[in-house]
Design a protein around this motif. Structure first.
Motif, mmCIF file in Angstrom:
data_model
loop_
_atom_site.group_PDB
_atom_site.id
_atom_site.type_symbol
_atom_site.label_atom_id
_atom_site.label_comp_id
_atom_site.label_asym_id
_atom_site.label_seq_id
_atom_site.Cartn_x
_atom_site.Cartn_y
_atom_site.Cartn_z
ATOM 1 N N VAL A 145 -6.541 -2.327 8.595
ATOM 2 C CA VAL A 145 -6.436 -1.429 7.444
ATOM 3 C C VAL A 145 -4.975 -1.050 7.241
ATOM 4 O O VAL A 145 -4.314 -0.603 8.170
ATOM 5 C CB VAL A 145 -7.271 -0.147 7.666
ATOM 6 C CG1 VAL A 145 -7.172 0.773 6.459
ATOM 7 C CG2 VAL A 145 -8.724 -0.501 7.947
ATOM 8 N N ASP A 190 -2.611 8.637 2.900
ATOM 9 C CA ASP A 190 -2.827 8.944 4.315
ATOM 10 C C ASP A 190 -1.643 9.711 4.885
ATOM 11 O O ASP A 190 -1.803 10.674 5.635
ATOM 12 C CB ASP A 190 -3.002 7.658 5.131
ATOM 13 C CG ASP A 190 -4.230 6.866 4.739
ATOM 14 O OD1 ASP A 190 -5.234 7.489 4.363
ATOM 15 O OD2 ASP A 190 -4.187 5.632 4.814
ATOM 16 N N LYS A 228 -8.581 4.038 12.373
ATOM 17 C CA LYS A 228 -9.490 3.402 11.432
ATOM 18 C C LYS A 228 -9.987 2.088 12.020
ATOM 19 O O LYS A 228 -9.339 1.489 12.876
ATOM 20 C CB LYS A 228 -8.785 3.152 10.094
ATOM 21 C CG LYS A 228 -8.293 4.440 9.441
ATOM 22 C CD LYS A 228 -7.643 4.157 8.094
ATOM 23 C CE LYS A 228 -7.171 5.435 7.451
ATOM 24 N NZ LYS A 228 -6.610 5.204 6.098
ATOM 25 N N SER A 244 0.821 -1.215 0.000
ATOM 26 C CA SER A 244 0.000 0.000 0.000
ATOM 27 C C SER A 244 0.855 1.266 0.000
ATOM 28 O O SER A 244 0.391 2.330 -0.400
ATOM 29 C CB SER A 244 -0.931 0.004 1.218
ATOM 30 O OG SER A 244 -1.899 -1.013 1.106
ATOM 31 N N LYS A 272 -1.639 3.919 3.802
ATOM 32 C CA LYS A 272 -1.505 4.293 2.394
ATOM 33 C C LYS A 272 -0.675 5.555 2.267
ATOM 34 O O LYS A 272 -0.639 6.391 3.168
ATOM 35 C CB LYS A 272 -2.885 4.505 1.762
ATOM 36 C CG LYS A 272 -3.708 3.242 1.640
ATOM 37 C CD LYS A 272 -4.984 3.502 0.877
ATOM 38 C CE LYS A 272 -5.787 2.219 0.686
ATOM 39 N NZ LYS A 272 -7.031 2.449 -0.089
ATOM 40 N N GLU A 303 -8.710 11.228 -1.877
ATOM 41 C CA GLU A 303 -8.886 9.781 -1.706
ATOM 42 C C GLU A 303 -8.842 9.401 -0.232
ATOM 43 O O GLU A 303 -9.675 8.623 0.249
ATOM 44 C CB GLU A 303 -7.789 9.027 -2.460
ATOM 45 C CG GLU A 303 -7.890 7.517 -2.291
ATOM 46 C CD GLU A 303 -6.691 6.767 -2.841
ATOM 47 O OE1 GLU A 303 -6.683 5.531 -2.736
ATOM 48 O OE2 GLU A 303 -5.753 7.415 -3.345
ATOM 49 N N SER A 304 -7.894 9.977 0.488
ATOM 50 C CA SER A 304 -7.757 9.667 1.910
ATOM 51 C C SER A 304 -8.982 10.139 2.697
ATOM 52 O O SER A 304 -9.510 9.422 3.539
ATOM 53 C CB SER A 304 -6.490 10.329 2.466
ATOM 54 O OG SER A 304 -6.368 10.093 3.841
ATOM 55 N N ASN A 351 -12.031 10.639 1.558
ATOM 56 C CA ASN A 351 -13.187 9.822 1.188
ATOM 57 C C ASN A 351 -13.132 8.447 1.836
ATOM 58 O O ASN A 351 -14.164 7.896 2.241
ATOM 59 C CB ASN A 351 -13.267 9.685 -0.339
ATOM 60 C CG ASN A 351 -13.698 10.969 -1.016
ATOM 61 O OD1 ASN A 351 -14.334 11.822 -0.402
ATOM 62 N ND2 ASN A 351 -13.341 11.126 -2.276
ATOM 63 N N ASN A 352 -11.924 7.885 1.951
ATOM 64 C CA ASN A 352 -11.780 6.576 2.609
ATOM 65 C C ASN A 352 -12.214 6.629 4.068
ATOM 66 O O ASN A 352 -12.651 5.623 4.633
ATOM 67 C CB ASN A 352 -10.330 6.103 2.523
ATOM 68 C CG ASN A 352 -9.958 5.626 1.128
ATOM 69 O OD1 ASN A 352 -10.838 5.308 0.330
ATOM 70 N ND2 ASN A 352 -8.677 5.585 0.824
ATOM 71 N N GLU A 353 -12.060 7.800 4.679
ATOM 72 C CA GLU A 353 -12.442 7.963 6.079
ATOM 73 C C GLU A 353 -13.855 8.523 6.231
ATOM 74 O O GLU A 353 -14.276 8.883 7.327
ATOM 75 C CB GLU A 353 -11.436 8.881 6.778
ATOM 76 C CG GLU A 353 -10.039 8.292 6.850
ATOM 77 C CD GLU A 353 -9.054 9.195 7.564
ATOM 78 O OE1 GLU A 353 -9.495 10.129 8.262
ATOM 79 O OE2 GLU A 353 -7.844 8.981 7.428
ATOM 80 N N ASN A 354 -14.578 8.609 5.117
ATOM 81 C CA ASN A 354 -15.968 9.098 5.118
ATOM 82 C C ASN A 354 -16.088 10.500 5.714
ATOM 83 O O ASN A 354 -17.068 10.819 6.399
ATOM 84 C CB ASN A 354 -16.880 8.124 5.879
ATOM 85 C CG ASN A 354 -16.993 6.786 5.189
ATOM 86 O OD1 ASN A 354 -17.143 6.715 3.971
ATOM 87 N ND2 ASN A 354 -16.909 5.710 5.958
#
Length: 471
Positions: free
Chosen positions: A303, A309, A299, A60, A306, A332-333, A335-338
């Motif tokens: 996980v 991140d 998280k 990753s 990345k 992207e980071s 969005n991955n964490e909402n």
């Protein structure tokens, strides 16, 4: 370190490989059969576990990795191979007559409720161990660092560990080890060993308080006759302690919120290996691993860390001003964490109370406020000669001091349309003097919100007042 370019780094990971399965659900009642919660399962997911999670973290980070270990000739073994392929992890799995080690975690309302383990650990057979040694001998010179991920499940025998360390030493390759059990003599000659407090206590035979002074006092006992060169103790909320054979240094944790510590140790050793392979000094590699661990414990689930991140966290820690090339990784980071993203933009030439209140209200709409800032050329085209009063770097630095703003991105165009297209915010905020249908970029946002300015405040009014006073 800021660029985090690990494309030329290669790491060999050897150890106990597992399959992690997650059952995700919700809890809203207690069972009538026993005083236990009922978890209504909504979905399931699979992830690489144990040594495979170490390899997943390395992959990753966009470094090259080869994973060597064992798996059973069963359905879970097939699932494990699929998961490794899906995560682009090169692997060499030796098939055993024991089941694939599998950990099933039941998660209800974002809280781990139970873990079920399927395993029958036993030492490697001589046949598999010898085959593994042959493969390691063939490939070890192709790697910058070797990681031994010992979960005490049978792969990392005394004989194999000593063999790996000796082979690595022939090629001057560092060896980093995540230890288990009471026998650390098999790690003699390793570059770095990374126990957590539980593993340290088990090795010493008594419980050490997790305080700097107590950990320091225990180090000589651990290091005496150990044969390894450096010791890094991971200490949960207390951070990490590094001993290089001469001096001790403590590193406070980077973690802001802790949701799940599953796999945090794997992230630490993966980041350490990548840092060392990249040529970082040991201290810098520890800082890097500490930052990575602080991110993954925030998280839920196993996980991997990345690169996106790390870029986001580095900017959050040291600089809110994001370059355009880092926008995709940042978004992207988030969005991955909402995270709910709020976007607004402007010149903000002379910061005043109206701006501050407007930005505070914008931030209240979501989790992250990204501000698009017009460059000097952009302001000049819009406002005319004589503007801006303050240069773009000065304006950005002043805005970065506001707690309401998380990130600042400069744009040179007359409008922020292309920037909004990249960010695609949940909320696009403009002043109350706009109409929603006229807001540029509204097609790339989930919702447009108009916020009234504080009456009586504007940059133009301030400039006019200053000019009148000068006359």
């Amino acid at each position: 370190m800021e660029k985090f370019n690990f494309s030329n780094v290669s790491v060999l990971v050897i150890g106990d490989i597992m399959l992690d399965q997650y059952l995700w659900g919700s809890v809203d009642r207690i069972s009538p059969e026993a005083p236990v919660p009922i978890v209504n399962i909504k979905r399931t997911s699979l992830a690489p576990g144990g040594a495979a999670n170490v390899a997943n973290n390395i992959a990753s980070l966009e470094a090259e990795v080869l994973l060597i270990g064992t798996a059973g000739e069963d359905y879970n073994g097939e699932q494990l191979s699929q998961v490794l392929n899906q995560n682009s992890i090169k692997h060499l799995l030796f098939k055993t007559d024991t089941p694939t080690i599998t950990k099933v975690r039941v998660v209800g309302n974002k809280q781990q409720m139970m873990r079920l383990d399927y395993e029958q650990p036993k030492p490697l057979s001589e046949e598999i161990k010898n085959s593994m040694k042959i493969e390691i001998t063939k490939c070890i010179d192709d790697f910058d660092v070797v990681v031994i991920s010992d979960y005490n499940k049978g792969v990392c025998t005394d004989d194999l560990c000593r063999f790996i360390i000796a082979e690595a030493e022939k090629h001057n390759i560092p060896v980093v080890i995540d230890p288990k059990g009471k026998d650390w003599a098999k790690y003699s000659g390793a570059t770095l060993v990374t126990p957590n407090m539980k593993e340290l206590n088990e090795f010493i035979g008594y419980n050490i308080p997790n305080e700097d002074i107590d950990v320091e006092a225990a180090i000589p006992e651990v290091f005496l006759n150990s044969g390894f060169k450096n010791l890094l103790i991971t200490r949960s909320e207390k951070g990490m302690t590094l001993y290089d054979g001469v001096q001790t240094e403590h590193f406070p944790t980077f973690a802001k919120e802790v949701y799940d510590v599953s796999g945090a140790g794997d992230t630490v050793i993966a980041a350490l290996a990548v840092g060392i392979a990249s040529g970082y000094k040991l201290r810098d590699s520890v800082e890097f691993a500490n930052m990575a661990a602080g991110i993954v414990v925030g998280k839920l689930g196993t996980v991997p860390i990345k690169k996106s991140d790390l870029i986001r966290d580095l900017h959050l820690s040291y600089n809110k001003i994001i370059s355009n090339e880092n926008i995709p990784d940042l978004i992207e980071s988030l969005n991955n964490e909402n995270k709910r993203i709020v976007f607004t933009n402007g010149c903000f030439d002379i910061l005043h109370i109206g701006h501050v209140k407007y930005l505070e209200k914008a931030k209240e709409l979501g989790d992250i406020l990204i501000l698009g800032l017009n460059t000097d050329d952009s302001v000049r085209r819009i406002k005319g000669e004589g503007r801006p009063v303050n240069r773009e770097d000065d304006r950005a630095a002043v805005l970065a001091g506001l707690s309401s703003i998380d990130y600042i991105i400069k744009f040179d165009e007359d409008t922020p349309l292309s920037l909004i297209e990249k960010v695609r915010p949940d909320f696009l905020v403009k002043g109350g003097d706009y109409r929603a249908e006229d807001v540029v970029g509204r097609e790339y946002a989930d919702e447009v919100v108009l916020i009234d300015f504080v009456e009586g405040y504007s940059t133009s009014m301030i400039i006019s007042r200053l000019r009148c006073e000068q006359e």
